[in-house]
Design an enzyme around this catalytic site. Structure first.
Site, mmCIF file in Angstrom:
data_model
loop_
_atom_site.group_PDB
_atom_site.id
_atom_site.type_symbol
_atom_site.label_atom_id
_atom_site.label_comp_id
_atom_site.label_asym_id
_atom_site.label_seq_id
_atom_site.Cartn_x
_atom_site.Cartn_y
_atom_site.Cartn_z
ATOM 1 N N HIS A 1 -25.969 24.905 1.225
ATOM 2 C CA HIS A 1 -25.019 23.804 0.991
ATOM 3 C C HIS A 1 -23.679 24.045 1.683
ATOM 4 O O HIS A 1 -22.828 23.149 1.698
ATOM 5 C CB HIS A 1 -24.780 23.611 -0.505
ATOM 6 C CG HIS A 1 -25.984 23.106 -1.251
ATOM 7 N ND1 HIS A 1 -26.689 21.999 -0.854
ATOM 8 C CD2 HIS A 1 -26.614 23.583 -2.365
ATOM 9 C CE1 HIS A 1 -27.705 21.797 -1.692
ATOM 10 N NE2 HIS A 1 -27.689 22.753 -2.615
ATOM 11 N N ASP B 1 -36.001 23.657 -0.166
ATOM 12 C CA ASP B 1 -35.346 23.741 -1.461
ATOM 13 C C ASP B 1 -35.434 22.365 -2.131
ATOM 14 O O ASP B 1 -35.657 21.346 -1.462
ATOM 15 C CB ASP B 1 -33.879 24.144 -1.226
ATOM 16 C CG ASP B 1 -33.131 24.455 -2.502
ATOM 17 O OD1 ASP B 1 -33.044 25.642 -2.857
ATOM 18 O OD2 ASP B 1 -32.622 23.510 -3.150
ATOM 19 N N HIS C 1 -33.028 20.720 -3.281
ATOM 20 C CA HIS C 1 -31.841 19.966 -2.894
ATOM 21 C C HIS C 1 -31.709 19.897 -1.377
ATOM 22 O O HIS C 1 -32.140 20.789 -0.668
ATOM 23 C CB HIS C 1 -30.585 20.606 -3.489
ATOM 24 C CG HIS C 1 -30.663 20.798 -4.970
ATOM 25 N ND1 HIS C 1 -31.171 21.949 -5.552
ATOM 26 C CD2 HIS C 1 -30.310 19.980 -5.991
ATOM 27 C CE1 HIS C 1 -31.127 21.824 -6.869
ATOM 28 N NE2 HIS C 1 -30.613 20.644 -7.156
ATOM 29 N N ASP D 1 -36.582 26.283 -6.630
ATOM 30 C CA ASP D 1 -36.156 25.375 -7.691
ATOM 31 C C ASP D 1 -37.021 24.127 -7.753
ATOM 32 O O ASP D 1 -36.751 23.212 -8.545
ATOM 33 C CB ASP D 1 -34.673 24.998 -7.542
ATOM 34 C CG ASP D 1 -34.280 24.674 -6.114
ATOM 35 O OD1 ASP D 1 -35.162 24.640 -5.238
ATOM 36 O OD2 ASP D 1 -33.074 24.467 -5.862
#
Length: 595
Positions: free
Chosen positions: A394, A428, A430, A517
């Site tokens: 990120h 991931d 996200h 995740d």
């Protein structure tokens, strides 16, 4: 620092420069070799059909990018053998063990290619064949070197017969069985010798000479000369998974200093041992110590003002105290506040990623691991895994957030891009907004992200399908935003489509930003992958057979985190090494159910 890496083509400026330095070493070390043969090296790399060998150039490069040694390996897949054409070091680096490292790398490659053995020529140690006493001593030293690895001249043939009566120093043909104990049968040996003489010396060896040498091979199996210089040739211990096929593991051993104890902060130190306990069971990993790399590699990807601020604010904070961004410059980006704590919002993208005394050090060590892993896949490994925290995907060029401070995967990809095209695949839960923003205007790094739709999932403001790149990078960013509830069976075809795009791009290297995740019960996700789903998706990625660096990103349910990561990495390894996977016996798997 010294690294060995293969060159399969002369496509990039770095590869072309390395080849030019190799050619300079050849001119200085092999004065008898015609210039036209030296000039052919780029063409031999590009055109295996014309030269009837697949050519691989292994280059030994020092820290400053100067080539100090090389090995030219020829692979004949039709007859399943390898031939070492040339191996040399520069005059300045002789006697420093670099030649040994190169030969060991060549042997690893020949083993990976499932060759029956490695063949090479070496000048004779027989005074009847070598008239010059000084040259004879050099020949003896070389034969002693190769004998250490079990490579010895093939006996009872006329291979070393001079082409003419005046010729001196006709070479022996050596056979290295690569520690496999392989018996070289007569008909196979005849085919291989014929191929070497026809393909290597098409303008030199007459047909009647070739027929004479081939006909002289009568032993079945072929015999090699008894050891002459060593009482006992070197033997190499066997392991269930050969070292060359193991995954290079780089772990951020200083991750524990970044321990945010506030309630609800899920990016906790326990994540690393939870993963390590599981993957160490497999026998697939070889632990390596990460180097401390220069700050310049971070500054090439992240804004220097941001890096400077991040370092200063972390150094200024008391032990066990964190600062969270809380004021954001929506109105005026041109005037950052002077107070370091207030300035957090100038560089931060959310209110839940803290700055504390050890965040900078931990993030820097994560970068060290990723860059060392990149070095390993440039050098000798097909797979490297950077087991790190904090995560990084990120982090944008001048912004931190999502528990991320430096984008380790992007920094490694940028480093690898010097040596060829790179694809970053983010799997991931996200969106990998950091890689997207950093490479959005570049065409040499292809960024792909499969993630929960930003309509409901962090980081909310990026990851949409129509974000495809800008300027030179148009078409080189690809997003697959996916529903909040998604069965693994529905994810699989999306991943297959993404991998087809990666294949079409044709990268030399793959960086996988891997987050677990997506697993069942993760506090930051809504999908419910089980261990078998992770293994299947890992195998699909491994089937690309690309030199691959995996960088650990998310995954916060520590009850099943280790099992899920292990299955993903085992699947990836099986995809890269399907034949070896069938022969090896990694740790027995549990039933594919969530704990």
């Amino acid at each position: 620092m010294f690294r060995i890496f293969p060159i399969y083509d002369a496509a990039t400026p770095a590869e072309k420069q390395a080849i030019e330095q190799v050619q300079a070493i050849i001119r200085s070390q092999f004065s008898a070799l015609p210039e036209k043969e030296i000039a052919k090296i780029p063409a031999r790399l590009k055109n295996p059909l014309k030269y009837r060998f697949r050519t691989i150039l292994f280059v030994g490069e020092n820290f400053y990018g100067r080539v100090e040694a090389f090995a030219l390996l020829l692979h004949a897949p039709d007859l399943n053998f390898c031939y070492l054409d040339l191996l040399a070091t520069s005059k300045q680096t002789m006697g420093r063990g670099i030649g040994s490292a190169l030969y060991e790398r060549v042997r690893e490659e020949a083993s990976n290619l499932k060759s029956v053995g490695l063949f090479l020529e070496c000048l004779p140690d027989d005074p009847k064949l070598c008239r010059d006493p000084e040259v004879l001593k050099e020949n003896m030293a070389r034969l002693k070197f190769y004998e250490y690895y079990g490579a010895r001249p093939i006996a009872n043939t006329r291979y070393e017969t001079p082409l003419t009566a005046e010729d001196d120093n006709p070479p022996y043909l050596l056979f290295d069985d690569l520690g496999q104990g392989t018996k070289l049968h007569r008909e196979m040996a005849k085919s291989i010798v014929r191929a070497i003489l026809e393909r290597k010396y098409p303008e030199v060896v007459p047909k009647d000479y070739l027929q004479m040498v081939v006909a002289s091979i009568q032993d079945d199996p072929v015999q090699v000369r008894e050891p002459r210089y060593l009482k006992k040739p070197r033997t190499q211990p066997r392991t269930p998974v050969p070292a060359a096929q193991q995954i290079a593991l780089l772990m951020n051993r200083e991750h524990e200093i970044h321990h945010v104890k506030e309630s609800g902060y899920v990016e906790a130190p326990v994540r690393i041992p939870a993963i390590l306990r599981e993957i160490d069971k497999t026998g697939l990993f070889q632990h390596w110590k990460a180097w401390r790399v220069a700050d310049k590699y971070i500054n090439e990807v992240h804004d220097q003002e941001y890096v400077r601020y991040f370092r200063r604010v972390c150094q200024s904070l008391p032990e066990n105290e964190s600062v969270y961004p809380y004021v954001f410059p929506v109105r005026n980006l041109t005037r950052p506040p002077r107070e370091l704590s207030v300035c957090a919002g100038y560089y931060g993208i959310d209110t839940f990623t803290p700055l504390n005394r050890n965040a900078y050090i931990a993030a820097k060590r994560a970068v060290d691991c990723a860059l060392t892993g990149a070095h390993h896949i440039l050098n000798t490994r097909h797979l490297a895994y950077a087991l790190v925290r904090p995560p990084g995907h990120h982090a944008e060029r001048r912004a931190f957030g999502g528990f991320c401070y430096f984008n380790s995967a992007a920094i490694a990809a940028h480093y690898l891009s010097r040596y060829g095209k790179v694809a970053i695949l983010d799997v991931d839960y996200h969106h990998g907004n950091g890689q997207q923003e950093i490479f959005y205007q570049r065409s040499d790094v292809f960024t792909v992200s499969l993630h929960a739709h930003p309509n409901f999932a962090y980081p909310y403001f990026s990851g949409f399908r129509d974000e495809t790149g800008q300027g030179p990078g148009q078409g080189f960013n690809l997003n697959f935003p996916l529903p909040e509830r998604l069965e693994p069976t529905a994810y699989t075809p999306v991943l297959a489509t993404a991998l087809k795009h990666v294949q079409k791009f044709g990268p030399q290297f793959l960086v996988v930003a891997f987050g677990a995740d997506t697993g069942r019960g993760d506090p930051t996700g809504t999908w419910e992958w089980l261990p078998g789903d992770f293994e299947r998706h890992g195998r699909m990625i491994g089937d690309l057979r690309l030199p691959t660096l995996i960088v650990q990103e998310g995954g916060y349910n520590t009850r099943n985190l280790g099992v899920n990561v292990r299955h993903f990495l085992e699947g990836l390894w099986h995809g890269v090494h399907p034949e070896a996977a069938a022969e090896s016996t990694p740790a027995k798997r549990e039933k594919e159910t969530a704990p």
